[in-house]
Motif scaffolding. Sequence first.
Motif, PDB file in Angstrom:
ATOM      1  N   ALA A 332       0.839  -1.187   0.000  1.00  0.00           N
ATOM      2  CA  ALA A 332       0.000   0.000   0.000  1.00  0.00           C
ATOM      3  C   ALA A 332       0.879   1.243   0.000  1.00  0.00           C
ATOM      4  N   GLY A 333       0.604   2.165  -0.902  1.00  0.00           N
ATOM      5  CA  GLY A 333       1.348   3.412  -0.943  1.00  0.00           C
ATOM      6  C   GLY A 333       2.651   3.325  -1.694  1.00  0.00           C
ATOM      7  N   GLU A 334       2.989   2.129  -2.249  1.00  0.00           N
ATOM      8  CA  GLU A 334       4.253   1.986  -2.976  1.00  0.00           C
ATOM      9  C   GLU A 334       4.159   2.716  -4.305  1.00  0.00           C
ATOM     10  N   PRO A 335       5.142   3.524  -4.681  1.00  0.00           N
ATOM     11  CA  PRO A 335       5.076   4.262  -5.943  1.00  0.00           C
ATOM     12  C   PRO A 335       4.920   3.317  -7.132  1.00  0.00           C
ATOM     13  N   VAL A 336       3.932   3.626  -7.979  1.00  0.00           N
ATOM     14  CA  VAL A 336       3.638   2.747  -9.107  1.00  0.00           C
ATOM     15  C   VAL A 336       4.763   2.750 -10.129  1.00  0.00           C
ATOM     16  N   GLY A 337       5.377   3.910 -10.343  1.00  0.00           N
ATOM     17  CA  GLY A 337       6.365   4.012 -11.403  1.00  0.00           C
ATOM     18  C   GLY A 337       7.792   3.819 -10.957  1.00  0.00           C
ATOM     19  N   ARG A 338       7.998   3.217  -9.792  1.00  0.00           N
ATOM     20  CA  ARG A 338       9.358   3.071  -9.275  1.00  0.00           C
ATOM     21  C   ARG A 338      10.177   2.163 -10.185  1.00  0.00           C
ATOM     22  N   ASN A 339      11.417   2.561 -10.436  1.00  0.00           N
ATOM     23  CA  ASN A 339      12.262   1.841 -11.386  1.00  0.00           C
ATOM     24  C   ASN A 339      13.121   0.820 -10.650  1.00  0.00           C
ATOM     25  N   TRP A 340      12.516  -0.339 -10.287  1.00  0.00           N
ATOM     26  CA  TRP A 340      13.267  -1.378  -9.608  1.00  0.00           C
ATOM     27  C   TRP A 340      14.268  -2.007 -10.577  1.00  0.00           C
ATOM     28  N   GLN A 341      15.471  -2.300 -10.085  1.00  0.00           N
ATOM     29  CA  GLN A 341      16.520  -2.890 -10.907  1.00  0.00           C
ATOM     30  C   GLN A 341      16.698  -4.383 -10.659  1.00  0.00           C
ATOM     31  N   HIS A 342      15.980  -4.938  -9.692  1.00  0.00           N
ATOM     32  CA  HIS A 342      16.103  -6.354  -9.358  1.00  0.00           C
ATOM     33  C   HIS A 342      14.725  -6.914  -8.987  1.00  0.00           C
ATOM     34  N   ARG A 343      14.688  -8.225  -8.948  1.00  0.00           N
ATOM     35  CA  ARG A 343      13.577  -8.941  -8.310  1.00  0.00           C
ATOM     36  C   ARG A 343      14.124  -9.597  -7.054  1.00  0.00           C
ATOM     37  N   TRP A 344      13.252  -9.894  -6.085  1.00  0.00           N
ATOM     38  CA  TRP A 344      13.715 -10.531  -4.855  1.00  0.00           C
ATOM     39  C   TRP A 344      12.596 -11.350  -4.236  1.00  0.00           C
ATOM     40  N   VAL A 345      12.996 -12.324  -3.416  1.00  0.00           N
ATOM     41  CA  VAL A 345      12.033 -13.193  -2.749  1.00  0.00           C
ATOM     42  C   VAL A 345      11.648 -12.567  -1.414  1.00  0.00           C
ATOM     43  N   VAL A 346      10.352 -12.329  -1.234  1.00  0.00           N
ATOM     44  CA  VAL A 346       9.860 -11.763   0.014  1.00  0.00           C
ATOM     45  C   VAL A 346       9.859 -12.845   1.082  1.00  0.00           C
ATOM     46  N   ARG A 347      10.191 -12.482   2.297  1.00  0.00           N
ATOM     47  CA  ARG A 347      10.333 -13.406   3.420  1.00  0.00           C
ATOM     48  C   ARG A 347       9.166 -14.391   3.514  1.00  0.00           C
ATOM     49  N   MET A 348       9.492 -15.648   3.829  1.00  0.00           N
ATOM     50  CA  MET A 348       8.463 -16.643   4.086  1.00  0.00           C
ATOM     51  C   MET A 348       8.704 -17.265   5.450  1.00  0.00           C
ATOM     52  N   HIS A 349       7.660 -17.842   6.009  1.00  0.00           N
ATOM     53  CA  HIS A 349       7.816 -18.575   7.262  1.00  0.00           C
ATOM     54  C   HIS A 349       6.829 -19.729   7.266  1.00  0.00           C
ATOM     55  N   LYS A 350       7.118 -20.715   8.078  1.00  0.00           N
ATOM     56  CA  LYS A 350       6.282 -21.909   8.130  1.00  0.00           C
ATOM     57  C   LYS A 350       5.387 -21.860   9.370  1.00  0.00           C
ATOM     58  N   VAL A 351       4.234 -22.517   9.272  1.00  0.00           N
ATOM     59  CA  VAL A 351       3.344 -22.723  10.413  1.00  0.00           C
ATOM     60  C   VAL A 351       2.832 -24.155  10.337  1.00  0.00           C
ATOM     61  N   ARG A 352       2.414 -24.673  11.472  1.00  0.00           N
ATOM     62  CA  ARG A 352       1.755 -25.982  11.511  1.00  0.00           C
ATOM     63  C   ARG A 352       0.252 -25.732  11.571  1.00  0.00           C
ATOM     64  N   GLN A 353      -0.408 -25.963  10.457  1.00  0.00           N
ATOM     65  CA  GLN A 353      -1.843 -25.677  10.337  1.00  0.00           C
ATOM     66  C   GLN A 353      -2.658 -26.932  10.663  1.00  0.00           C
ATOM     67  N   TRP A 354      -3.647 -26.792  11.572  1.00  0.00           N
ATOM     68  CA  TRP A 354      -4.523 -27.903  11.919  1.00  0.00           C
ATOM     69  C   TRP A 354      -5.657 -28.006  10.904  1.00  0.00           C
ATOM     70  N   TYR A 355      -5.869 -29.222  10.363  1.00  0.00           N
ATOM     71  CA  TYR A 355      -6.952 -29.479   9.421  1.00  0.00           C
ATOM     72  C   TYR A 355      -7.983 -30.362  10.109  1.00  0.00           C
ATOM     73  N   PRO A 356      -9.094 -29.768  10.610  1.00  0.00           N
ATOM     74  CA  PRO A 356     -10.095 -30.547  11.354  1.00  0.00           C
ATOM     75  C   PRO A 356     -10.672 -31.706  10.549  1.00  0.00           C
ATOM     76  N   SER A 357     -10.879 -31.491   9.232  1.00  0.00           N
ATOM     77  CA  SER A 357     -11.486 -32.541   8.412  1.00  0.00           C
ATOM     78  C   SER A 357     -10.592 -33.765   8.304  1.00  0.00           C
ATOM     79  N   GLU A 358      -9.267 -33.581   8.423  1.00  0.00           N
ATOM     80  CA  GLU A 358      -8.321 -34.691   8.321  1.00  0.00           C
ATOM     81  C   GLU A 358      -7.751 -35.094   9.671  1.00  0.00           C
ATOM     82  N   GLN A 359      -8.071 -34.283  10.697  1.00  0.00           N
ATOM     83  CA  GLN A 359      -7.591 -34.541  12.059  1.00  0.00           C
ATOM     84  C   GLN A 359      -6.071 -34.678  12.115  1.00  0.00           C
TER      85      GLN A 359
END
Length: 389
Positions: A332-359
């Motif tokens: 939000a609020g990031e300039p639309v016309g910004r001249n980025w010179q690279h691509r990069w991987v945005v941070r990720m993290h893991k969670v242990r998600q409970w699936y009730p249907s599969e218990q």
Amino acid sequence: MPGKSWTVASAARFAREARMSTVAHLQTAPIARQLRQHKLTRAYAIHRANTGSREAAMDLLFGGLGYKRPYPADWAEAAELLTSDEARCLAAAELYVLTPQMCDVVIAAAQGLTRDDLQLLAEDDLPSPTGLLVLPHPVLVRSVGGDLGDVRALCWHPGQFNVPDPLAADGVRGLPGVRIAVFHDTSGPVRPDSFLELVAEARREGTPLPPLLLDAVRCLEFQTQRATDPHEVERLASAAQAVDGAYRKSAEMMGQDEGRLLGEYASGSEIDDADDSFAWRFLYAFWRLCEQRIAGVEQAETNHAARVIGQRAGLSPDVRVIRLRQRDERAAGEPVGRNWQHRWVVRMHKVRQWYPSEQRHKVIYRGPYIKGPDGKPLLGGETVRALVR
């Protein structure tokens, strides 16, 4: 790694040809059995040093590969059995190739996993019952025993972990799971003298080594209820370090250089596999990312020549390419016309998600996604791996 630029066409061609050559080598080459015998006796020595019992070591070795008693009569018979089985499994495997960007993301995801996370693995996590995942370049991994290897492919197929059980009718309890084989890159940067001698011997015998060299084979249980014992992991690591250290010391006393590497290499840049589980964690991370649709799957083009060659060899020429999905995640609020010179991987993290249907719980990754314009260089490698905590 230096070399030609990665393309889908070249990656698919390498995967097809490497699989075909490796299957043929495992089916027929005596030196493939000699190498497997060496790997088996080394694994047995580690289990024997850890347990102090021949019987327990044999159960851990062969039961861990899915075999039941009576075990092979000698190491030559055991090597023939395992080599032939892996040739059949490799021939039947569905082919997958990773793009370089997706490989970086899988490595990052794998390094955020623990042995306890692996206990959540279930059969429906696998994208297919069998598969050969070919990496875009060798990944340098420092084994628990201290040796450096250049991992280039991983294969999986149905298997089970057999453990002694006096209450079972045949004295064995089979635990369903998946059998995983690790393949090193024959043309990779790790070039110890013992490997160069193997290359020379294979040529003299008229059976040159194939592009993929079979290394370790082990089974991983589905949804195991056995708690991870950190002391047992430490004891096994100590045994591996003692056995592999003795091999290296013996080689050095004979004047061999077991630490030679070719090409660009920076000390400390390898992945440290301190608990002997990186191959498991890498595949589990790959499977979970595929299920979450973080990975995009497409079919590589198969030309007429590839179909003809595959038909003659009795192997499917189909190759699935696994990419990292592109997402538009402008803040939000990031300039639309910004001249980025690279691509990069945005941070990720893991969670242990409970699936009730599969218990049951499943590992879920929040992110990652790529920011920046298409066509710009990706800031990856060690930068990506450092994003996981």
